[in-house]
Design a protein around this motif. Structure first.
Motif, PDB file in Angstrom:
ATOM      1  N   MET A   1      59.256  59.890  69.414  1.00 10.51           N
ATOM      2  CA  MET A   1      59.662  58.749  68.589  1.00 10.51           C
ATOM      3  C   MET A   1      61.072  58.985  68.055  1.00 10.51           C
ATOM      4  SD  MET A   1      57.880  57.205  65.123  1.00 10.51           S
ATOM      5  CE  MET A   1      58.446  58.540  64.053  1.00 10.51           C
ATOM      6  N   ARG A   2      61.963  58.014  68.272  1.00  7.99           N
ATOM      7  CA  ARG A   2      63.318  58.088  67.723  1.00  7.99           C
ATOM      8  C   ARG A   2      63.311  57.472  66.329  1.00  7.99           C
ATOM      9  NH1 ARG A   2      68.707  58.546  69.640  1.00  7.99           N
ATOM     10  NH2 ARG A   2      67.989  58.729  71.786  1.00  7.99           N
ATOM     11  N   THR A   3      63.933  58.141  65.380  1.00  9.29           N
ATOM     12  CA  THR A   3      63.946  57.629  64.013  1.00  9.29           C
ATOM     13  C   THR A   3      65.365  57.281  63.582  1.00  9.29           C
ATOM     14  OG1 THR A   3      64.159  59.849  63.039  1.00  9.29           O
ATOM     15  CG2 THR A   3      61.920  58.978  63.358  1.00  9.29           C
ATOM     16  N   ILE A   4      65.450  56.378  62.634  1.00 12.19           N
ATOM     17  CA  ILE A   4      66.705  56.027  61.980  1.00 12.19           C
ATOM     18  C   ILE A   4      66.457  56.056  60.474  1.00 12.19           C
ATOM     19  CG2 ILE A   4      67.620  54.602  63.858  1.00 12.19           C
ATOM     20  CD1 ILE A   4      66.601  52.138  62.288  1.00 12.19           C
ATOM     21  N   LYS A   5      67.498  56.239  59.698  1.00 10.22           N
ATOM     22  CA  LYS A   5      67.372  56.159  58.247  1.00 10.22           C
ATOM     23  C   LYS A   5      67.688  54.731  57.812  1.00 10.22           C
ATOM     24  CE  LYS A   5      67.912  60.909  56.733  1.00 10.22           C
ATOM     25  NZ  LYS A   5      68.636  61.828  55.811  1.00 10.22           N
ATOM     26  N   ALA A   6      66.696  54.079  57.213  1.00  9.27           N
ATOM     27  CA  ALA A   6      66.834  52.673  56.853  1.00  9.27           C
ATOM     28  C   ALA A   6      65.991  52.389  55.618  1.00  9.27           C
ATOM     29  CB  ALA A   6      66.414  51.803  58.032  1.00  9.27           C
ATOM     30  N   TYR A   7      65.931  51.111  55.244  1.00  9.41           N
ATOM     31  CA  TYR A   7      65.242  50.707  54.020  1.00  9.41           C
ATOM     32  C   TYR A   7      63.870  50.115  54.346  1.00  9.41           C
ATOM     33  CZ  TYR A   7      69.977  51.070  52.141  1.00  9.41           C
ATOM     34  OH  TYR A   7      71.221  51.527  51.788  1.00  9.41           O
ATOM     35  N   LYS A   8      62.829  50.673  53.781  1.00  8.25           N
ATOM     36  CA  LYS A   8      61.480  50.135  53.958  1.00  8.25           C
ATOM     37  C   LYS A   8      61.263  48.978  52.986  1.00  8.25           C
ATOM     38  CE  LYS A   8      58.989  52.644  56.990  1.00  8.25           C
ATOM     39  NZ  LYS A   8      58.184  53.776  56.524  1.00  8.25           N
ATOM     40  N   GLY A  12      56.539  45.760  55.102  1.00  5.76           N
ATOM     41  CA  GLY A  12      56.467  46.681  56.227  1.00  5.76           C
ATOM     42  C   GLY A  12      57.664  46.627  57.155  1.00  5.76           C
ATOM     43  N   SER A  13      58.552  45.660  56.970  1.00  2.00           N
ATOM     44  CA  SER A  13      59.742  45.567  57.822  1.00  2.00           C
ATOM     45  C   SER A  13      60.769  46.619  57.399  1.00  2.00           C
ATOM     46  CB  SER A  13      60.344  44.168  57.758  1.00  2.00           C
ATOM     47  OG  SER A  13      60.797  43.871  56.450  1.00  2.00           O
ATOM     48  N   VAL A  14      61.800  46.766  58.211  1.00  4.66           N
ATOM     49  CA  VAL A  14      62.810  47.801  58.007  1.00  4.66           C
ATOM     50  C   VAL A  14      64.197  47.156  57.999  1.00  4.66           C
ATOM     51  CG1 VAL A  14      63.911  49.819  59.057  1.00  4.66           C
ATOM     52  CG2 VAL A  14      61.412  49.645  59.011  1.00  4.66           C
ATOM     53  N   GLY A  15      64.939  47.376  56.933  1.00  3.39           N
ATOM     54  CA  GLY A  15      66.295  46.843  56.837  1.00  3.39           C
ATOM     55  C   GLY A  15      67.338  47.909  57.094  1.00  3.39           C
ATOM     56  N   ILE A  16      68.431  47.533  57.739  1.00  2.46           N
ATOM     57  CA  ILE A  16      69.526  48.478  57.977  1.00  2.46           C
ATOM     58  C   ILE A  16      70.691  48.223  57.014  1.00  2.46           C
ATOM     59  CG2 ILE A  16      68.842  48.740  60.383  1.00  2.46           C
ATOM     60  CD1 ILE A  16      71.371  47.099  61.129  1.00  2.46           C
ATOM     61  N   ARG A  17      70.595  47.158  56.232  1.00  2.00           N
ATOM     62  CA  ARG A  17      71.506  46.882  55.135  1.00  2.00           C
ATOM     63  C   ARG A  17      70.662  46.541  53.912  1.00  2.00           C
ATOM     64  NH1 ARG A  17      74.159  49.005  58.379  1.00  2.00           N
ATOM     65  NH2 ARG A  17      76.221  48.437  59.191  1.00  2.00           N
ATOM     66  N   ALA A 133      68.627  46.751  43.542  1.00  2.00           N
ATOM     67  CA  ALA A 133      68.917  47.107  44.946  1.00  2.00           C
ATOM     68  C   ALA A 133      69.612  48.459  45.030  1.00  2.00           C
ATOM     69  CB  ALA A 133      69.788  46.032  45.593  1.00  2.00           C
ATOM     70  N   SER A 134      70.430  48.778  44.038  1.00  2.00           N
ATOM     71  CA  SER A 134      71.192  50.026  44.068  1.00  2.00           C
ATOM     72  C   SER A 134      70.297  51.253  43.972  1.00  2.00           C
ATOM     73  CB  SER A 134      72.226  50.043  42.934  1.00  2.00           C
ATOM     74  OG  SER A 134      71.596  50.197  41.665  1.00  2.00           O
ATOM     75  N   MET A 135      69.052  51.078  43.559  1.00  2.00           N
ATOM     76  CA  MET A 135      68.118  52.193  43.445  1.00  2.00           C
ATOM     77  C   MET A 135      67.368  52.470  44.751  1.00  2.00           C
ATOM     78  SD  MET A 135      68.666  53.136  40.411  1.00  2.00           S
ATOM     79  CE  MET A 135      67.318  54.294  40.136  1.00  2.00           C
ATOM     80  N   GLU A 136      67.519  51.582  45.719  1.00  2.00           N
ATOM     81  CA  GLU A 136      66.848  51.780  47.012  1.00  2.00           C
ATOM     82  C   GLU A 136      67.524  52.911  47.786  1.00  2.00           C
ATOM     83  OE1 GLU A 136      64.101  49.693  48.456  1.00  2.00           O
ATOM     84  OE2 GLU A 136      63.985  49.626  46.258  1.00  2.00           O
ATOM     85  N   GLU A 137      66.747  53.663  48.544  1.00  2.00           N
ATOM     86  CA  GLU A 137      67.283  54.754  49.357  1.00  2.00           C
ATOM     87  C   GLU A 137      66.833  54.602  50.804  1.00  2.00           C
ATOM     88  OE1 GLU A 137      66.120  58.476  47.712  1.00  2.00           O
ATOM     89  OE2 GLU A 137      67.330  58.257  45.889  1.00  2.00           O
ATOM     90  N   ARG A 138      67.705  55.038  51.711  1.00  2.00           N
ATOM     91  CA  ARG A 138      67.322  55.080  53.125  1.00  2.00           C
ATOM     92  C   ARG A 138      66.299  56.191  53.342  1.00  2.00           C
ATOM     93  NH1 ARG A 138      70.628  52.396  56.921  1.00  2.00           N
ATOM     94  NH2 ARG A 138      72.424  51.352  55.960  1.00  2.00           N
ATOM     95  N   VAL A 139      65.299  55.890  54.165  1.00  2.00           N
ATOM     96  CA  VAL A 139      64.265  56.869  54.507  1.00  2.00           C
ATOM     97  C   VAL A 139      64.080  56.851  56.024  1.00  2.00           C
ATOM     98  CG1 VAL A 139      63.083  56.622  52.292  1.00  2.00           C
ATOM     99  CG2 VAL A 139      62.418  55.165  54.219  1.00  2.00           C
ATOM    100  N   PRO A 140      63.510  57.902  56.614  1.00  2.00           N
ATOM    101  CA  PRO A 140      63.286  57.901  58.059  1.00  2.00           C
ATOM    102  C   PRO A 140      62.335  56.769  58.472  1.00  2.00           C
ATOM    103  CG  PRO A 140      63.127  60.127  57.186  1.00  2.00           C
ATOM    104  CD  PRO A 140      63.173  59.208  55.997  1.00  2.00           C
ATOM    105  N   CYS A 141      62.755  56.006  59.465  1.00  2.00           N
ATOM    106  CA  CYS A 141      61.966  54.885  59.988  1.00  2.00           C
ATOM    107  C   CYS A 141      61.977  54.934  61.512  1.00  2.00           C
ATOM    108  CB  CYS A 141      62.551  53.545  59.538  1.00  2.00           C
ATOM    109  SG  CYS A 141      62.622  53.311  57.745  1.00  2.00           S
ATOM    110  N   ASP A 142      60.945  54.410  62.116  1.00  2.00           N
ATOM    111  CA  ASP A 142      60.853  54.360  63.565  1.00  2.00           C
ATOM    112  C   ASP A 142      61.878  53.346  64.102  1.00  2.00           C
ATOM    113  OD1 ASP A 142      60.118  54.235  66.237  1.00  2.00           O
ATOM    114  OD2 ASP A 142      57.972  54.097  65.827  1.00  2.00           O
ATOM    115  N   ALA A 143      62.672  53.754  65.097  1.00  2.00           N
ATOM    116  CA  ALA A 143      63.645  52.847  65.708  1.00  2.00           C
ATOM    117  C   ALA A 143      62.964  51.666  66.390  1.00  2.00           C
ATOM    118  CB  ALA A 143      64.513  53.606  66.713  1.00  2.00           C
ATOM    119  N   ALA A 144      61.653  51.747  66.592  1.00  2.00           N
ATOM    120  CA  ALA A 144      60.912  50.623  67.161  1.00  2.00           C
ATOM    121  C   ALA A 144      60.949  49.404  66.248  1.00  2.00           C
ATOM    122  CB  ALA A 144      59.463  51.035  67.434  1.00  2.00           C
TER     123      ALA A 144
END
Length: 386
Positions: A1-8, A12-17, A133-144
Motif C-alpha cells: 500500500m502506498r501512503t501519502i500524508k493528508a487530512y482525514k 472518511g474522505s481524504v483532503g490534500i489541502r 482548520a489551523s489545528m488540523e494535521e496531515r496523517v498517513p493515508c492510503d493513496a487509494a
C-alpha cells in the motif's frame, strides 16, 4: 500500500489541502463573499455566476454543484453567503454540506440587514473556521483515496503526441494504486468515443458513454449549429489541429489504458474506483469545476499552447508536450512532457514523472497556478434563464 500524508475528514474522505471556503449561493452574494474572504487570511472565495433565475434540472444542477464543491475533501469548512431570495436557498445548501460532517456556517444578506452587517458577521465566523482548520494535521493515508481529474486546454499536436499519453500513463498508476481518475470533456470525445466504449466494464457503460456524446451533438443541432463550429477552437487550429475527430483522438489518450467503470452526470461523485467519465463541456473552467464538485482533490491539465487556469479548491498540475511553450510560459507550467520530443524519454518514463508529481502535490507541494493565485471557477448550465 502506498501512503501519502493528508487530512482525514469526518466522512472518511481524504483532503490534500485544508481550505476554508467562502461559498456564495448566488451571484448577488458573490461580491460580499469576496469581500469577506479578502478580510480573512486562510479563506478562499468561490466564483458563482448562477444561483437564481433557474428552474428544473438546471436549478438542481447548480445546487448540487455548490454542495459538491463544499463537500470536496480539500475543504475543511464552509461559510455559505446568501442573498435570501435566490433559487439556491443558502440555508439548504449549508445543511447539505454539513451532512458530510464539515463545520459549516451561513450568513444571509437580507436577514442581517445589508452587506456591511453580513461582512462583519461573515468575517467573525470565517476567522473561527480558519483557526479551527489551523489545528488540523496531515496523517498517513492510503493513496487509494486519491481522485484525480484530467483536463486539456489550448491543445496542439504535441498534446496528443506527448502530453496526453504521458498523463494517461500516470493515470494508469493512479488506478493501479487503487485510486480514481475522472476523464471529462464530452465534446472532445466525439469521433473517438467508440475507442473508450470498447474498454467499458459492461455494455450499458459503453452505451452511456455514446449517449452523452449524441446528446452533446444534439444540443448544438437544436441551436441550429454544429459543435464543429467552435471545436477545434481558433487557437487549436493555429496550433495545427484540423478536425474535432483529430482533437478527440489526442484527448482520449489522457484516459490511459484502464477499463471504464462508469459514466457520471456533471458534478456527481464517482461510485466506483478506477477510470470514470464525467459528462462536461469542453470549456476548461466549467469542466474542472464539475470534476472538483465530484470530489477530485487535484487536476492534471495538459496544454500545448499554454494556459494559467487554476482552481480555488484543487491544485492544478500543468503539463505541456510543447518544449517551446514550456520555455515561453515557464511561470505557468509544472511539467515539460516535451522532453519526449527533445530528449527521447519514453511515454512510460514521463508517466512515472507525472505520477511522482501527483504524489508530491498531494503531500503539499504547491503548483504554479496555486503560487500565482489562479482560482477560476464556473458552473455548466443545462437550461436558460427565466
Amino acid at each position: 500500500m502506498r501512503t501519502i500524508k493528508a487530512y482525514k475528514r469526518a466522512d472518511g474522505s481524504v483532503g490534500i489541502r485544508n481550505k476554508v471556503l467562502v461559498l456564495p449561493s448566488v451571484v448577488c452574494a458573490a461580491e460580499t463573499a469576496r469581500m469577506i474572504a479578502g478580510q480573512v487570511q486562510g479563506t478562499v472565495a468561490l466564483q458563482n455566476h448562477l444561483g437564481c433565475g433557474q428552474i428544473g434540472e438546471d436549478a438542481k444542477m447548480t445546487v448540487d454543484t455548490l454542495v459538491g464543491l463544499g463537500r470536496n475533501p480539500n475543504v475543511f469548512g464552509v461559510l455559505v453567503v446568501g442573498l435570501g431570495c435566490e433559487t439556491a436557498r443558502p440555508h439548504a445548501v449549508a445543511e447539505a454540506i454539513a451532512a458530510s460532517g464539515k463545520p459549516v456556517e451561513c450568513v444571509v444578506i437580507q436577514e442581517l440587514g445589508g452587506t456591511l452587517n453580513t461582512i462583519r458577521e461573515g468575517v467573525r465566523l470565517a476567522m473561527d473556521l480558519v483557526q479551527r482548520a489551523s489545528m488540523e494535521e496531515r496523517v498517513p493515508c492510503d493513496a487509494a483515496a486519491l481522485c484525480v481529474a484530467v483536463e486539456c486546454g489550448g491543445s496542439d499536436p504535441t498534446s496528443g503526441i506527448a502530453a496526453n499519453p504521458s498523463v494517461g500513463s500516470a493515470c494508469d498508476r493512479v488506478v493501479a494504486a487503487g485510486g480514481t481518475v475522472i476523464l471529462s470533456e464530452t465534446t472532445e470525445l466525439i469521433g473517438a468515443e467508440h475507442l473508450l466504449a470498447k474498454r467499458a466494464v459492461a455494455p450499458e457503460v459503453g452505451e452511456a458513454l455514446k449517449a452523452i456524446c449524441r446528446r452533446m451533438e444534439q444540443r448544438a443541432a437544436d441551436m441550429g449549429t454544429s459543435l464543429r463550429g467552435g471545436n477545434p477552437s481558433p487557437g487549436n487550429i493555429e496550433g495545427g489541429l484540423t478536425t474535432l475527430e483529430e482533437k478527440s483522438l489526442g484527448c482520449v489518450h489522457k484516459a490511459g489504458t484502464s477499463p471504464l467503470q462508469e459514466v457520471l452526470p456533471y458534478g456527481a461523485a464517482p461510485t466506483r474506483k478506477g477510470l470514470v467519465m464525467m459528462d462536461t463541456p469542453g470549456f476548461d473552467i466549467d469542466s474542472v469545476t464539475g470534476m472538483v464538485a465530484g470530489g477530485a482533490q487535484l487536476c492534471v491539465f495538459t496544454t500545448g499552447l499554454g494556459t494559467p487556469v487554476g482552481n480555488p479548491i484543487a491544485p492544478v498540475i500543468k503539463v505541456t508536450g510543447n518544449p517551446a511553450t514550456y520555455g515561453r510560459m515557464r511561470d505557468n507550467l509544472d511539467v515539460n512532457a516535451g522532453r519526449i520530443l527533445e530528449e527521447g524519454l519514453s511515454i512510460d518514463e514521463m508517466g512515472e514523472e507525472i505520477w511522482r508529481e501527483i504524489l508530491a502535490v498531494a503531500e503539499g507541494k504547491q503548483t504554479r497556478s496555486e503560487i500565482l493565485g489562479y482560482c477560476e471557477s464556473s458552473f455548466w448550465r443545462c437550461g436558460t434563464c427565466v
